[in-house]
Design a protein around this motif. Structure first.
Motif, short mmCIF file in Angstrom:
data_model
loop_
_atom_site.label_atom_id
_atom_site.label_comp_id
_atom_site.label_asym_id
_atom_site.label_seq_id
_atom_site.Cartn_x
_atom_site.Cartn_y
_atom_site.Cartn_z
N SER A 51 0.83 -1.20 0.00
CA SER A 51 0.00 0.00 0.00
C SER A 51 0.87 1.26 0.00
O SER A 51 1.94 1.28 0.60
CB SER A 51 -0.94 0.01 1.21
OG SER A 51 -0.22 0.21 2.41
N ILE A 52 0.39 2.30 -0.69
CA ILE A 52 1.09 3.58 -0.78
C ILE A 52 0.03 4.66 -0.57
O ILE A 52 -0.62 5.12 -1.52
CB ILE A 52 1.78 3.77 -2.15
CG1 ILE A 52 2.66 2.56 -2.50
CG2 ILE A 52 2.61 5.05 -2.16
CD1 ILE A 52 3.19 2.58 -3.93
N VAL A 53 -0.18 5.06 0.68
CA VAL A 53 -1.32 5.90 1.02
C VAL A 53 -0.90 7.35 1.21
O VAL A 53 0.07 7.64 1.92
CB VAL A 53 -2.00 5.36 2.30
CG1 VAL A 53 -3.17 6.26 2.70
CG2 VAL A 53 -2.48 3.93 2.08
N LEU A 54 -1.66 8.26 0.58
CA LEU A 54 -1.42 9.70 0.72
C LEU A 54 -1.87 10.16 2.10
O LEU A 54 -3.00 9.92 2.51
CB LEU A 54 -2.18 10.46 -0.37
CG LEU A 54 -2.10 11.99 -0.30
CD1 LEU A 54 -0.66 12.47 -0.53
CD2 LEU A 54 -3.06 12.62 -1.31
N LYS A 55 -0.96 10.87 2.80
CA LYS A 55 -1.26 11.39 4.14
C LYS A 55 -1.14 12.92 4.15
O LYS A 55 -0.53 13.51 3.27
CB LYS A 55 -0.30 10.78 5.16
CG LYS A 55 -0.45 9.27 5.34
CD LYS A 55 -1.76 8.90 5.99
CE LYS A 55 -1.86 7.42 6.26
NZ LYS A 55 -3.13 7.07 6.97
N GLY A 56 -1.68 13.52 5.21
CA GLY A 56 -1.70 14.97 5.32
C GLY A 56 -3.09 15.49 5.00
O GLY A 56 -4.05 14.73 4.86
N ASN A 57 -3.21 16.82 4.88
CA ASN A 57 -4.51 17.45 4.69
C ASN A 57 -4.79 17.87 3.25
O ASN A 57 -5.90 18.35 2.96
CB ASN A 57 -4.62 18.68 5.59
CG ASN A 57 -4.52 18.33 7.06
OD1 ASN A 57 -5.06 17.31 7.50
ND2 ASN A 57 -3.82 19.15 7.82
N LEU A 58 -3.83 17.71 2.37
CA LEU A 58 -3.97 18.23 1.00
C LEU A 58 -4.06 17.11 -0.03
O LEU A 58 -3.53 16.01 0.19
CB LEU A 58 -2.79 19.14 0.66
CG LEU A 58 -2.59 20.36 1.56
CD1 LEU A 58 -1.32 21.09 1.16
CD2 LEU A 58 -3.80 21.29 1.49
N ASN A 59 -4.70 17.42 -1.14
CA ASN A 59 -4.70 16.50 -2.28
C ASN A 59 -3.31 16.41 -2.88
O ASN A 59 -2.46 17.29 -2.69
CB ASN A 59 -5.66 16.99 -3.36
CG ASN A 59 -7.12 16.87 -2.96
OD1 ASN A 59 -7.44 16.32 -1.92
ND2 ASN A 59 -8.00 17.39 -3.79
N ALA A 60 -3.08 15.36 -3.64
CA ALA A 60 -1.89 15.26 -4.49
C ALA A 60 -2.34 15.33 -5.94
O ALA A 60 -3.48 14.99 -6.28
CB ALA A 60 -1.15 13.95 -4.23
N ARG A 61 -1.45 15.79 -6.81
CA ARG A 61 -1.77 15.87 -8.24
C ARG A 61 -1.04 14.74 -8.95
O ARG A 61 0.18 14.57 -8.78
CB ARG A 61 -1.38 17.22 -8.83
CG ARG A 61 -1.95 17.45 -10.24
CD ARG A 61 -2.23 18.91 -10.46
NE ARG A 61 -2.78 19.19 -11.79
CZ ARG A 61 -4.08 19.15 -12.07
NH1 ARG A 61 -4.95 18.79 -11.15
NH2 ARG A 61 -4.51 19.46 -13.28
N ILE A 62 -1.78 13.98 -9.73
CA ILE A 62 -1.25 12.78 -10.37
C ILE A 62 -1.12 13.00 -11.87
O ILE A 62 -2.05 13.48 -12.53
CB ILE A 62 -2.16 11.56 -10.12
CG1 ILE A 62 -2.45 11.40 -8.62
CG2 ILE A 62 -1.53 10.30 -10.70
CD1 ILE A 62 -1.24 11.19 -7.76
N PHE A 63 0.04 12.65 -12.39
CA PHE A 63 0.33 12.76 -13.81
C PHE A 63 0.64 11.37 -14.36
O PHE A 63 1.60 10.74 -13.94
CB PHE A 63 1.53 13.68 -14.04
CG PHE A 63 1.33 15.08 -13.53
CD1 PHE A 63 0.90 16.10 -14.37
CD2 PHE A 63 1.59 15.39 -12.20
CE1 PHE A 63 0.71 17.38 -13.90
CE2 PHE A 63 1.41 16.68 -11.72
CZ PHE A 63 0.97 17.68 -12.57
#
Length: 235
Positions: free
Chosen positions: A204-216
């Motif tokens: 698993s590779i889970v995004l953490k924190g309060n903001l979105n990430a941008r995926i390309f």
């Protein structure tokens, strides 16, 4: 089982070094009293000793001792024996060049894949991707290869910034540069905004924190993902 934190930055505006993520680091390195620090990226040309001391001060707040890899006679053995590892930010080209110079790429990859807890910030996060071609840094040195550790199946772009419509800057935006990258490469790229990190545990590779990430992704329109999204689908 992998235990990796890939953080966009070490310092948020208005906070001290690593302050915003210290609670998570206390859990991440909970079984480790001493950490191995890799200061090779040398932000602003700071010395390895100065950088290690700064890092030691931060980790002392959660009861951890930090020792710089440059103080070991045999850095490969230092990697193999480390209970936890942190690679700090700075210049990614300088960092990768030093890792190749000291023959540390394979040992570092092996121990992290075997379960040694790892933290990377900025340049230390860039090297977690497939290569460093999406770093924001100047190529002030020329490493033998741009190939990195490949701990995740995509590239990282730390400190990702959205275009500012009020800016008078006429150069390329971060998104434009990543689109240029995709004219010659097919690796997905994860744009990590400040204060965001990826938590890697086994598959698993889970995004953490309060903001979105941008995926390309190659031949696709860029898109946003929310915190707690698992990015293991990116290939």
């Amino acid at each position: 089982m992998k235990h990796i934190i890939i953080a966009s930055t070490s310092t948020l505006h208005g906070s001290s070094y690593l302050e915003y993520i210290l609670n998570d680091l206390e859990i991440h390195f909970k079984a480790d009293k001493e950490l191995l620090f890799i200061p090779y990226a040398r932000p602003g040309g700071i010395s390895h000793d100065e950088y290690t001391n700064k890092t030691n001060d931060a980790f002392a707040k959660i009861g951890k001792l930090v020792r710089g890899i440059h103080t070991f006679e045999n850095p490969i053995e230092a990697i193999k024996n480390a209970k936890g590892i942190f690679t700090g930010g700075g210049n990614t080209f300088v960092l990768l060049n030093q890792l190749y110079k000291h023959h540390l790429i394979t040992p570092l990859k092996n121990v992290i894949n075997s379960g040694t807890p790892y933290l990377g910030t900025s340049a230390g996060s860039n090297i977690c991707g497939l290569n460093i071609k999406t770093t924001n840094d100047m190529p002030i040195v020329y490493p033998p290869s741009f190939r990195a550790l490949g701990l995740v199946p995509f590239n990282i772009n730390p400190h990702y910034e959205d275009p500012n419509p009020e800016s008078k800057h006429m150069g390329e935006t971060r998104e434009t540069r990543i689109q240029e990258f995709h004219h010659y490469n097919t690796n997905p790229v994860v744009g990590l905004r400040e204060g965001s990190w990826l938590m890697v545990k086994e598959k698993s590779i889970v995004l953490k924190g309060n903001l979105n990430a941008r995926i390309f992704e190659f031949n696709k329109e860029p898109y946003e993902v929310e915190p707690e999204t698992d990015l293991a689908y990116l290939k």
